[in-house]
Scaffold this motif. Structure first.
Motif, mmCIF file in Angstrom:
data_model
loop_
_atom_site.group_PDB
_atom_site.id
_atom_site.type_symbol
_atom_site.label_atom_id
_atom_site.label_comp_id
_atom_site.label_asym_id
_atom_site.label_seq_id
_atom_site.Cartn_x
_atom_site.Cartn_y
_atom_site.Cartn_z
ATOM 1 N N GLY A 26 -5.613 14.331 -0.931
ATOM 2 C CA GLY A 26 -6.230 13.733 0.246
ATOM 3 C C GLY A 26 -7.379 14.568 0.776
ATOM 4 O O GLY A 26 -8.434 14.026 1.156
ATOM 5 N N TRP A 27 -7.200 15.886 0.787
ATOM 6 C CA TRP A 27 -8.262 16.765 1.263
ATOM 7 C C TRP A 27 -9.490 16.673 0.357
ATOM 8 O O TRP A 27 -10.624 16.600 0.836
ATOM 9 N N LEU A 28 -9.277 16.649 -0.966
ATOM 10 C CA LEU A 28 -10.402 16.543 -1.892
ATOM 11 C C LEU A 28 -11.097 15.183 -1.765
ATOM 12 O O LEU A 28 -12.316 15.083 -1.900
ATOM 13 N N ALA A 29 -10.322 14.123 -1.498
ATOM 14 C CA ALA A 29 -10.922 12.807 -1.273
ATOM 15 C C ALA A 29 -11.755 12.802 0.000
ATOM 16 O O ALA A 29 -12.862 12.246 0.040
ATOM 17 N N ARG A 195 -1.409 4.594 0.005
ATOM 18 C CA ARG A 195 -0.963 4.521 -1.396
ATOM 19 C C ARG A 195 -0.998 3.084 -1.903
ATOM 20 O O ARG A 195 -1.305 2.841 -3.076
ATOM 21 N N ALA A 196 -0.674 2.123 -1.036
ATOM 22 C CA ALA A 196 -0.725 0.725 -1.440
ATOM 23 C C ALA A 196 -2.137 0.335 -1.868
ATOM 24 O O ALA A 196 -2.333 -0.342 -2.889
ATOM 25 N N VAL A 197 -3.132 0.773 -1.106
ATOM 26 C CA VAL A 197 -4.523 0.468 -1.451
ATOM 27 C C VAL A 197 -4.874 1.072 -2.811
ATOM 28 O O VAL A 197 -5.477 0.415 -3.667
ATOM 29 N N VAL A 198 -4.485 2.317 -3.029
ATOM 30 C CA VAL A 198 -4.817 2.996 -4.287
ATOM 31 C C VAL A 198 -4.152 2.302 -5.468
ATOM 32 O O VAL A 198 -4.791 2.064 -6.503
ATOM 33 N N ILE A 241 -8.747 6.670 3.572
ATOM 34 C CA ILE A 241 -7.734 6.777 2.525
ATOM 35 C C ILE A 241 -7.394 8.243 2.259
ATOM 36 O O ILE A 241 -6.226 8.594 2.039
ATOM 37 N N GLY A 242 -8.399 9.123 2.295
ATOM 38 C CA GLY A 242 -8.134 10.546 2.110
ATOM 39 C C GLY A 242 -7.191 11.086 3.166
ATOM 40 O O GLY A 242 -6.230 11.812 2.862
ATOM 41 N N VAL A 243 -7.443 10.734 4.427
ATOM 42 C CA VAL A 243 -6.544 11.152 5.508
ATOM 43 C C VAL A 243 -5.157 10.558 5.283
ATOM 44 O O VAL A 243 -4.135 11.235 5.480
ATOM 45 N N GLY A 244 -5.112 9.291 4.846
ATOM 46 C CA GLY A 244 -3.825 8.653 4.598
ATOM 47 C C GLY A 244 -3.027 9.341 3.501
ATOM 48 O O GLY A 244 -1.810 9.520 3.618
#
Length: 272
Positions: A26-29, A195-198, A241-244
């Motif tokens: 998430g941090w890298l995203a 995660r659902a989105v990914v 999404i990264g925060v999620g």
């Protein structure tokens, strides 16, 4: 220490290892949304840990945790300690446990090799190349087109299940006589929703690769994040999404401490 205590401790360590990896992903995203760098997947996140102070120690701990988590999930899928297998939903859950166990065996091996410095850490998303090679192999098989579309549909179903869990946000698997606090449920809701989105995007990438007969269109977590960034308002979407995904990692750490874990009782050589 009794077998059940050992198995519970290893499963909890596995949840903690999963949490650490998702926080890194998430941090890298989030960083990629700001700088244009390449997002990472599970393998890339482990590779990035190898370059940190005490990284090899963390990787060794992750390897043990992933092994314990994989053993627990596979035993859950085979032995069904909670009796879920009597319904169709339960059978699907048991299959998902086996798939999760297999995936964590792969992560265990990679983390172990990195910890022992028997392979070099790769940044970015090495899993995307694996997904493309696997898709090319499937498309060359008789009926491969239908099979690859079927895998994409399965990922859509997984995404729907994750979204449903995010919507319900009950998280009854957390221990205690009272429901989880509201802020914990919101952390889990946001994490599972991301995660659902990914999962949905990965499924769509596989279906697109099948429909265009182009395995280069397939991808894993890293390509899914890059696809999100390429959309209108993609920088904002990838940031969210990264925060999620980071919050999913935090929720995994909560599970490491508070989740109720049913330990399947095994006999013979499987017993710890």
């Amino acid at each position: 220490m009794a077998y059940s205590d050992k198995m519970t401790a290893l499963a909890r360590l596995g949840f903690a290892a999963r949490g650490l990896v998702y926080i890194v992903i998430g941090w890298l995203a989030l960083n990629a949304s700001r700088t244009g760098a390449e997002p990472s997947d599970n393998q890339g996140a482990l590779g990035s840990l190898s370059e940190k102070p005490l990284g090899h120690v963390m990787l060794a701990i992750c390897a043990v945790g992933f092994a314990g988590y994989a053993f627990w999930r596979i035993a859950e899928g085979i032995l069904d300690p909670e009796g879920r297998g009597s319904t169709m939903k339960g059978k699907v859950e048991r299959i998902s446990y086996l798939i999760s166990g297999a995936a964590h065996i792969s992560l265990c091996l990679l983390a172990g090799k990195l910890a022992l410095q028997r392979t070099s850490g790769r940044q970015g998303s090495p899993g995307d190349e694996t997904a493309q090679n696997w898709s090319a192999w499937v498309l060359d098989m008789p009926g491969g087109l239908a099979l690859l579309i079927g895998v994409g549909i399965v990922l859509f179903i997984v995404a729907a299940a994750q979204a449903h869990k995010a919507y319900q946000a009950s998280f009854d698997e957390l221990g205690g006589d009272v429901p989880a606090p509201a802020y914990v449920r919101w952390i889990g809701r946001f994490g599972y929703g991301s995660r659902a989105v990914v999962f949905a995007v990965v499924g769509w990438l596989l279906i697109a690769a099948a429909l265009h007969h182009d395995p280069a269109r397939a991808g894993g977590l890293g390509d899914a994040l890059k696809e999100l960034r390429a959309q209108p308002k993609g920088v904002a979407v990838l940031s969210i999404i990264g925060v999620g995904l980071m919050l999913f990692g935090v929720f995994s750490l909560v599970e490491a401490r508070f989740r109720r874990i049913s330990v399947p009782q095994v006999q013979g050589p499987l017993q710890l």
